[in-house]
Write an enzyme that holds these catalytic residues in place. Structure first.
Site, PDB file in Angstrom:
ATOM      1  N   SER A   8     -15.656  -4.193 -10.660  1.00 38.50           N
ATOM      2  CA  SER A   8     -16.640  -3.516  -9.819  1.00 38.50           C
ATOM      3  C   SER A   8     -17.843  -3.541 -10.809  1.00 38.50           C
ATOM      4  CB  SER A   8     -16.464  -2.049  -9.906  1.00 38.50           C
ATOM      5  OG  SER A   8     -17.419  -1.047  -9.472  1.00 38.50           O
TER       6      SER A   8
ATOM      7  N   TYR B 243     -13.862   5.638 -14.398  1.00 39.30           N
ATOM      8  CA  TYR B 243     -13.824   4.439 -13.452  1.00 39.30           C
ATOM      9  C   TYR B 243     -14.240   3.302 -13.836  1.00 39.30           C
ATOM     10  CZ  TYR B 243     -14.487   1.968  -8.972  1.00 39.30           C
ATOM     11  OH  TYR B 243     -14.547   0.770  -8.082  1.00 39.30           O
TER      12      TYR B 243
ATOM     13  N   ASP C  43       0.732  -1.046  -0.133  1.00 39.42           N
ATOM     14  CA  ASP C  43      -0.020   0.028  -0.060  1.00 39.42           C
ATOM     15  C   ASP C  43       0.986   1.270   0.091  1.00 39.42           C
ATOM     16  OD1 ASP C  43      -3.279   0.280   1.113  1.00 39.42           O
ATOM     17  OD2 ASP C  43      -2.041   2.262   0.888  1.00 39.42           O
TER      18      ASP C  43
END
Length: 255
Positions: A148, A161, A36
């Site tokens: 997604s 996105y 991360d």
């Protein structure tokens, strides 16, 4: 792949879906490298999870940083047999706004992180996974990427996105076909509305209103439920080359 045998690299692993997944793997006996950019959260999570976890700060779009991270993983754990890509960013911007067209740089940034970053991790981890000794089912590794529902039900303002998550979904089958000869499975999860850092800034009433759009259960998804599906995919050798919607039957409206 048995969870207790998992040595997983988890991008975006310091919070949200990645944090829940790292926690679940460690709780069931596996080992994790938390990757991360948020060093404070990453170090805190690794400390909480103990000796079965380590944290490395990394930019998933950088070949140099990812290779260095994987060297550290091999030095610590000896091998890597699981990759879970949760790192990603989101913006909301119309193609033609009130004052100007969609900013091109922001569109490119979303694709750089969500698509290039996912592919960069996939190719470099697969390179080392193919050298693993196969388990009793012939597996050398499992790669699980995060798409997604926006890949399929993108709303107004989600062009960047949706494009990025659509690309993640679309690469699943061709990459799984190629890597199958090495005993490496490739899957993707397409989450619906989940309790992630993206929603933390919203008031409780707003979160409840969003969650109520989900037919059942009538709420936002919990990161632990995403983690549960990750572990199910890892353990079921027949799951390969597919995108699984995890969304409570929601279908997003245009806006």
């Amino acid at each position: 792949m048995k969870v207790e045998n998992m040595i997983a690299v988890i991008t975006g692993g310091a919070s949200g879906l990645g944090e829940a997944t790292a926690t679940s793997i460690v709780e069931k006996g596996g080992q994790v490298l938390i990757a991360d950019r948020d060093e404070a959260k990453g170090e805190a999570l690794a400390s909480r999870l103990g000796s079965q976890a380590m944290f490395v700060a990394v930019d998933v779009t950088s070949e140099e940083e990812v290779r260095r991270m994987l060297d550290q993983a091999l030095e610590r754990f000896g091998r890597v047999n699981t990759l879970i890509n949760c790192a990603g960013i989101v913006i909301g911007e119309k193609v033609v706004g009130r004052e100007q067209a969609h900013d091109l740089a922001s569109f490119q940034k979303v694709l750089e992180v969500n698509v290039v970053g996912t592919f960069n991790m996939t190719r470099l981890v697969a390179e080392i996974m193919q050298k693993n000794k196969p388990n009793d089912k012939g597996e050398r590794g499992v790669i699980i990427n995060t798409s997604s529902i926006a890949a399929f039900d993108g709303q107004i303002g989600q062009a960047a996105y949706s494009a990025s998550k659509g690309a993640v979904a679309s690469m699943t089958l061709p990459v799984s076909r190629e890597l199958s000869k090495h005993g490496i499975r490739v899957m993707a999860i397409a989450p619906g509305l989940f309790e992630t850092p993206m929603f933390e800034q919203l008031p409780e009433s707003a979160r409840e209103a969003l969650g109520s759009q989900t037919p059942f259960p009538n709420r936002l998804g919990k990161p632990a439920e995403f983690a549960q599906l990750v572990l199910s995919i890892a353990e079921n050798v027949m799951l390969n080359g597919e995108v699984i919607r995890l969304d409570g039957a929601i279908r997003m409206q245009p806006r």
